[in-house]
Scaffold this active site. Structure first.
Site, short mmCIF file in Angstrom:
data_model
loop_
_atom_site.label_atom_id
_atom_site.label_comp_id
_atom_site.label_asym_id
_atom_site.label_seq_id
_atom_site.Cartn_x
_atom_site.Cartn_y
_atom_site.Cartn_z
N HIS A 106 -1.54 -8.72 16.08
CA HIS A 106 -2.24 -8.24 14.88
C HIS A 106 -1.57 -8.73 13.60
CE1 HIS A 106 -4.83 -5.62 17.17
NE2 HIS A 106 -3.80 -5.03 17.73
N HIS A 131 5.75 -6.02 7.70
CA HIS A 131 4.73 -6.90 8.28
C HIS A 131 3.73 -7.28 7.20
CE1 HIS A 131 3.18 -2.78 8.59
NE2 HIS A 131 2.04 -3.35 8.22
N HIS A 133 -0.37 -8.58 5.82
CA HIS A 133 -1.82 -8.57 5.97
C HIS A 133 -2.42 -9.67 5.09
CE1 HIS A 133 -1.95 -4.57 7.94
NE2 HIS A 133 -0.89 -4.32 7.19
N GLU A 137 -4.64 -5.35 1.73
CA GLU A 137 -5.39 -4.15 2.12
C GLU A 137 -5.72 -3.33 0.89
OE1 GLU A 137 -3.25 -2.48 5.67
OE2 GLU A 137 -5.08 -3.34 6.54
N HIS A 150 3.95 -4.86 3.90
CA HIS A 150 4.20 -3.43 4.04
C HIS A 150 5.61 -3.20 4.57
CE1 HIS A 150 -0.39 -2.54 4.38
NE2 HIS A 150 0.02 -2.60 3.13
N THR A 218 -2.77 2.06 8.35
CA THR A 218 -4.02 1.30 8.20
C THR A 218 -4.47 0.68 9.52
OG1 THR A 218 -2.90 -0.75 7.58
CG2 THR A 218 -3.46 0.79 5.79
ZN LIG Z 1 0.34 -2.74 7.26
#
Ligand SMILES: [Zn+2]
Length: 268
Positions: A106, A131, A133, A137, A150, A218
């Protein structure tokens, strides 16, 4: 790959919380004796960012993911935040860490060596992992950014999380990211480890200003246990750096969630 062993009862006792990323892996245990308790073991339940297992279906995939349909979910569009003079700056005690990167299917998740923490609202939260995204987000006044990092911290006493979000804008090459850009594992479930050390403080913007609100993970199980701290000032990364993360992670952002009456406060 997503392990969730969690029983609902009065108080949760998280034993280990190697947290989430694209998925928080939440191992909890319970010392319960209430017969009505429903086991919420979602181990091995697959979820995705699109299609039948996508965000609008997460709460239906497993009873342990019911929070994904909750009223205090993340991410949100941060807008109209009120200045709050009672807020304090985030006190950071970040030491260097050796390098441990996992492509968990992911996201690219970096486990941080123990011994780093932040203080916020009189509470201490230990840095566990960070990590990425693509794209971001959170949104600021309706604007999304090409990437978001994050930094996941946990309060040892309560198990609750404080997550610092930093938004990336396209611009100059980011020296922090450049340290790892050729080391990011390409295959799901593959990892990269080395004794090379770096400091997470190098990814943070110059300004201490942040927005804060109460929200959730999330990713499933979307637990509503997160104090979000989204930095107001974005940092820069080059187009090719952002593209590389996107090639490895694809689109791994959850759509914006309703505020449902929550307040967003601004520290500056
Ligand atoms: Zn995250």
């Amino acid at each position: 790959m997503q392990h969730l062993l969690q029983f609902r009862f009065g108080i949760r006792l998280p034993l280990i919380l190697p947290v989430l990323a694209g998925g928080l892996i939440l191992f909890s245990t319970s010392c319960k004796n209430d017969e009505d308790d429903i086991p919420e073991d979602c181990t091995g339940i697959h979820w995705e960012y699109e299609g039948e297992d996508g965000p609008s279906h997460w709460q239906d995939l497993c009873v342990g993911y019911l929070d994904c349909g909750g009223q205090e979910q993340s991410p949100i569009d941060i807008k109209g935040a009120a200045d709050d003079n009672a807020l304090e700056s985030i006190v950071r005690h970040y030491n260097a860490s050796t390098t441990h990167i996992l492509n968990n299917g992911h996201t690219e998740q970096f486990t941080y060596d123990v011994g780093s923490d932040i203080e916020i609202n009189g509470q201490t939260y230990k840095l566990l992992q960070f990590h990425f995204h693509t794209h971001s987000e959170h949104a600021l006044e309706g604007k999304t950014y090409p990437m978001e990092i994050h930094l996941v911290h946990q309060n040892a006493a309560t198990g609750n999380l404080a997550v610092i979000g930093v938004l990336f804008e396209e611009g100059q090459e980011n020296p922090f990211l450049q340290q790892f850009i050729t080391e990011l594992p390409e295959q799901a479930e593959s990892h990269f480890d080395s004794g090379d050390s770096y400091n997470i403080s190098d990814v943070l913007p110059a300004s201490d200003n942040y927005f804060t609100y109460s929200g959730s993970l999330t990713t499933p199980p979307c637990s509503e246990i997160v104090t979000w701290l989204v930095m107001e000032e974005p940092v820069l990364a080059s187009t090719s750096q952002i593209q590389h993360f996107e090639e490895l992670m694809h689109e791994n952002y959850r759509p914006l969630q309703a505020l449902n009456g929550r307040s967003v406060r601004h520290f500056h």
